[in-house]
Design a protein around this motif. Structure first.
Motif, short mmCIF file in Angstrom:
data_model
loop_
_atom_site.label_atom_id
_atom_site.label_comp_id
_atom_site.label_asym_id
_atom_site.label_seq_id
_atom_site.Cartn_x
_atom_site.Cartn_y
_atom_site.Cartn_z
N ILE A 205 4.35 -4.00 -13.77
CA ILE A 205 5.31 -3.76 -12.69
C ILE A 205 5.47 -2.27 -12.43
O ILE A 205 5.48 -1.83 -11.27
CB ILE A 205 6.68 -4.39 -13.03
N ARG A 206 5.59 -1.46 -13.47
CA ARG A 206 5.84 -0.04 -13.28
C ARG A 206 4.66 0.64 -12.60
O ARG A 206 4.84 1.40 -11.65
CB ARG A 206 6.11 0.63 -14.63
N TYR A 207 3.47 0.37 -13.11
CA TYR A 207 2.30 1.01 -12.50
C TYR A 207 2.08 0.48 -11.09
O TYR A 207 1.64 1.22 -10.21
CB TYR A 207 1.05 0.79 -13.35
N SER A 208 2.38 -0.78 -10.86
CA SER A 208 2.21 -1.36 -9.52
C SER A 208 3.17 -0.73 -8.52
O SER A 208 2.80 -0.47 -7.37
CB SER A 208 2.44 -2.88 -9.57
N PHE A 209 4.41 -0.47 -8.95
CA PHE A 209 5.37 0.20 -8.08
C PHE A 209 4.90 1.62 -7.78
O PHE A 209 4.92 2.07 -6.61
CB PHE A 209 6.75 0.23 -8.74
N PHE A 210 4.45 2.32 -8.80
CA PHE A 210 3.89 3.66 -8.61
C PHE A 210 2.71 3.61 -7.66
O PHE A 210 2.58 4.43 -6.73
CB PHE A 210 3.48 4.23 -9.97
N ALA A 211 1.82 2.65 -7.86
CA ALA A 211 0.62 2.53 -7.02
C ALA A 211 0.99 2.26 -5.57
O ALA A 211 0.35 2.77 -4.64
CB ALA A 211 -0.28 1.41 -7.55
N THR A 212 2.04 1.47 -5.34
CA THR A 212 2.49 1.18 -3.97
C THR A 212 2.98 2.44 -3.28
O THR A 212 2.65 2.70 -2.11
CB THR A 212 3.60 0.12 -4.00
N VAL A 213 3.76 3.24 -3.98
CA VAL A 213 4.24 4.50 -3.41
C VAL A 213 3.07 5.41 -3.08
O VAL A 213 3.04 6.05 -2.02
CB VAL A 213 5.22 5.19 -4.38
N VAL A 214 2.09 5.46 -3.96
CA VAL A 214 0.92 6.31 -3.73
C VAL A 214 0.14 5.82 -2.51
O VAL A 214 -0.31 6.63 -1.68
CB VAL A 214 0.02 6.34 -4.98
N CYS A 215 -0.02 4.50 -2.37
CA CYS A 215 -0.76 3.96 -1.22
C CYS A 215 -0.07 4.31 0.09
O CYS A 215 -0.73 4.61 1.10
CB CYS A 215 -0.90 2.45 -1.35
N ILE A 216 1.27 4.26 0.11
CA ILE A 216 2.02 4.61 1.32
C ILE A 216 1.90 6.11 1.59
O ILE A 216 1.72 6.54 2.73
CB ILE A 216 3.49 4.21 1.17
N SER A 217 1.99 6.89 0.53
CA SER A 217 1.90 8.35 0.69
C SER A 217 0.52 8.78 1.14
O SER A 217 0.39 9.59 2.07
CB SER A 217 2.25 9.04 -0.64
N CYS A 218 -0.52 8.23 0.51
CA CYS A 218 -1.90 8.64 0.79
C CYS A 218 -2.46 7.83 1.96
O CYS A 218 -3.38 7.01 1.80
CB CYS A 218 -2.76 8.48 -0.46
N SER A 219 -1.88 8.04 3.11
CA SER A 219 -2.30 7.34 4.32
C SER A 219 -1.72 8.09 5.51
O SER A 219 -1.15 9.18 5.35
CB SER A 219 -1.80 5.89 4.32
N SER A 220 -1.83 7.50 6.69
CA SER A 220 -1.15 8.05 7.87
C SER A 220 -0.22 7.01 8.48
O SER A 220 0.21 7.12 9.62
CB SER A 220 -2.19 8.49 8.92
N TYR A 221 0.14 5.97 7.70
CA TYR A 221 0.88 4.84 8.25
C TYR A 221 2.30 5.23 8.66
O TYR A 221 2.80 4.74 9.69
CB TYR A 221 0.92 3.70 7.24
N LEU A 222 2.97 6.05 7.86
CA LEU A 222 4.31 6.48 8.25
C LEU A 222 4.27 7.24 9.56
O LEU A 222 5.12 7.05 10.43
CB LEU A 222 4.93 7.34 7.15
#
Length: 618
Positions: A205-222
């Motif tokens: 769960i912890r690494y998955s939450f971290f990974a989700t934040v990274v995926c949102i950050s490392c993109s142009s979706y926002l």
């Protein structure tokens, strides 16, 4: 009965507490930086479609609300398009519910958004208090209490600075509001799907939450959430395909694979050229399963089920076929073929015709001919410039846009350190990890080949800005591959929440600092997409610098003692830089690139920050 109901609600929240938290955080982030405007000329197609759908009019011929001159004549863009609105209706149709909300609240729609934003902050704090109590304290201080107080303070500041948004008249753009609010919801749903995908892969769960934040950050979706281009819709559909494909790889339940093909068919309704190659990538994956995996020892029935799962693509593509028939009277001929015809609607220089049948070309190519033409155009490119174009879109586009690797830096890190961790650390990759990496690479290649015909334009055209936006679906699978490799290094796998804290620190310090720097030093080089060139160059250099430093430290840690905190901080910087770029790019649009219609930031407190930093007005 009532107690049983609340027990069920509590059980549901307990089971999906992280999913709900991810949704609320993404919703808060998207609303905070929402800046509803038209950035690119062809966004006028979607807004006109939505305007005409909402009014109950036909949706094939442009009636001129967007993309027209002040005297009512059609602008150059729509003249070049024969005045047709030939984009699929998927995007405007799913924006109709948001338009109903705009109708309901009228000019006070932004007030309703402010209420929603405030309640989201409070809901985040309450959810953390109830279900994540161990993460609610700094020492003995319960910071979530401060968050609730801050929510009320920001609400009253926003009330003091509140200005309504016009939704009627020449300055009213309700279609833009509706589409951007739809994007906000899609962004939040995408974040939840990303978490579920990462949870399936990493089972932590912890690494998955971290990974989700990274995926949102490392993109142009926002960044693309605030505009009326369909990149947010396409990304959401593509991530859904990635999720169910990963679920199949993990569970071997055929329903997930069938869903992946059905979703690729649905993707055709938004982006036919992308759907075609994503479907082909999934077909290659099925063939590889039949030949190289344990499926070659399965029963005939199991093999037949697997073999026929691609047929679900046709089921998912039914809306696409209906859309085609409405526009071209042929279920296999896409709507954009109308832009290639010589017929021009009546009244492009005056009144716009609304008779659909009178404007549909009767000599559109046959279905097979049209499909062959699309495939040929989709796979041809200039071989002489291909190497330089490939280098450009990956590392440093000639147009000045952000390349793929600066926005998916962990994938570049993975490419560089995989040989190192295998040779020096001898860390093996499990069979499951190899299969997932192969699946993600296949889907990434599918996205790439969908647009390989335009690789020269993506590298050189200033209209492809501020990133290589047509390849933006690739950010997710490439970043997840990087996260899989990062997970093989124990210090990063075990201290993922510490990395996340350092990422938060980077954002808190660097976002205001970068905005003040933009105000003081950023030159006004021109309006529109030209305004991003210098920003993209600066951030690309910064990302490459910290990637090089991170790689050297990872390699060096095998020979000399390097403090683990140094490695954690470097990973945090690499992962946080793309998010800083997204926020800066959004503010640059507000300062330099607005002009095709729209509004400022939704939240008055954010508008006040913008005015204080960029305009010197308190």
């Amino acid at each position: 009965m009532i107690s049983d109901f609340f027990l069920k609600i509590n059980g549901f929240i307990q089971q999906y507490r992280v999913h709900i938290l991810v949704f609320l955080l993404a919703l808060f982030l998207a609303i905070t930086f929402a800046h509803p405007v038209l950035l690119i000329t062809d966004e006028g197609v979607t807004t006109n479609q939505l305007a005409q759908l909402h009014a109950g009019h036909q949706v094939l011929v442009n009636e001129g609300k967007y993309g027209s001159y002040a005297n009512g004549t059609i602008g150059e863009y729509f003249l070049a398009k024969n005045n047709y609105l030939a984009y699929p209706l998927f995007y405007p149709l799913i924006s109709l519910p948001s338009y109903s909300l705009v109708d309901l609240f009228g000019e006070n729609f932004v007030f309703a958004i402010l209420y929603l934003w405030t309640f989201v902050i409070i809901a985040i704090a309450l959810l953390l208090n109830a279900y994540f109590p161990n993460h609610c304290y700094f020492g003995k201080w319960r910071w979530t209490t401060g968050l609730i107080i801050a929510a009320f303070v920001l609400f009253f500041i926003s009330l003091y600075k509140y200005l309504s948004f016009p939704v009627t008249g020449n300055d009213g753009f309700p279609e833009i509001l509706a589409i951007v609010f739809t994007n906000v919801l899609l962004f939040s749903i995408l974040a939840v799907m990303l978490f579920e995908c990462n949870r399936t892969i990493f089972e932590n769960i912890r690494y998955s939450f971290f990974a989700t934040v990274v995926c949102i950050s490392c993109s142009s979706y926002l960044f693309w959430t605030s505009y009326c281009k369909d990149h947010m819709l396409v990304a959401c559909l593509f991530v859904a395909i990635v999720l169910v494909a990963v679920k199949y790889q993990s569970t071997r339940r055929y329903g997930f694979l069938a869903a992946a093909f059905a979703l690729s068919g649905l993707l055709a309704w938004a982006r036919p050229e992308l759907a075609l190659f994503v479907c082909l990538a999934l077909c290659v994956y099925v063939v590889s399963l039949l030949i190289f995996s344990t499926m070659n020892q399965a029963t005939v029935k199991e093999k037949l089920v697997l073999f026929f799962t691609p047929l679900f693509t046709l089921l998912g593509a039914v809306p696409f076929f209906i859309n085609n028939y409405l526009f071209t009277k042929n279920i296999l001929t896409p709507a954009w073929i109308l832009w290639n015809t010589e017929s021009t609607p009546d009244g492009v220089t005056g009144s716009v015709a609304v008779n659909i049948s009178a404007n549909v070309p009767v000599d559109t190519p046959g279905s097979i001919q049209a499909l062959i033409s699309i495939i040929q155009r989709g796979t041809t490119f200039q071989l002489s410039t291909f190497p330089s174009d490939l280098y450009g879109i990956l590392f440093n586009p000639q147009s000045g846009s952000m390349g793929v690797f600066p926005l998916a830096p962990l994938f570049l890190v993975a490419i560089l350190i995989v040989p190192v961790i295998i040779l020096l650390k001898r860390i093996p990759f499990s069979s499951t990890e190899k299969h997932i990496i192969g699946l993600l690479l296949l889907l990434s290649v599918g996205v790439f080949f969908a647009y390989i015909r335009g690789i020269y334009g993506m590298n050189t055209s200033q209209g492809i800005a501020p990133d290589i936006r047509y390849l933006s679906p690739m950010y997710v699978p490439l970043t997840i591959i990087g996260l899989i490799v990062l997970h093989k290094i124990p210090i990063f796998a075990e201290r993922s929440l510490e990395i996340l804290k350092w990422m938060m620190a980077c954002w808190i310090v660097c976002v205001p600092l970068s905005l003040f720097t933009l105000v003081k030093y950023y030159p006004v080089l021109g309006a529109g997409t030209v305004a991003f060139t210098l920003l993209d160059a600066i951030f690309s250099i910064e990302v490459y610098f910290f990637i090089a430093l991170l790689i050297l430290c990872i390699i060096g840690s095998s020979f000399v003692k390097i403090p683990s905190t140094v490695l954690i901080i470097l990973v945090a910087i690499v992962c946080s830089l793309p998010m800083i770029w997204q926020i800066d790019a959004t503010f640059i649009v507000r300062q330099f690139a607005s002009g095709l219609g729209g509004y400022s930031f939704w939240i008055p407190a954010v508008r006040a920050v913008y005015a204080a930093i960029f305009l010197g007005v308190l």
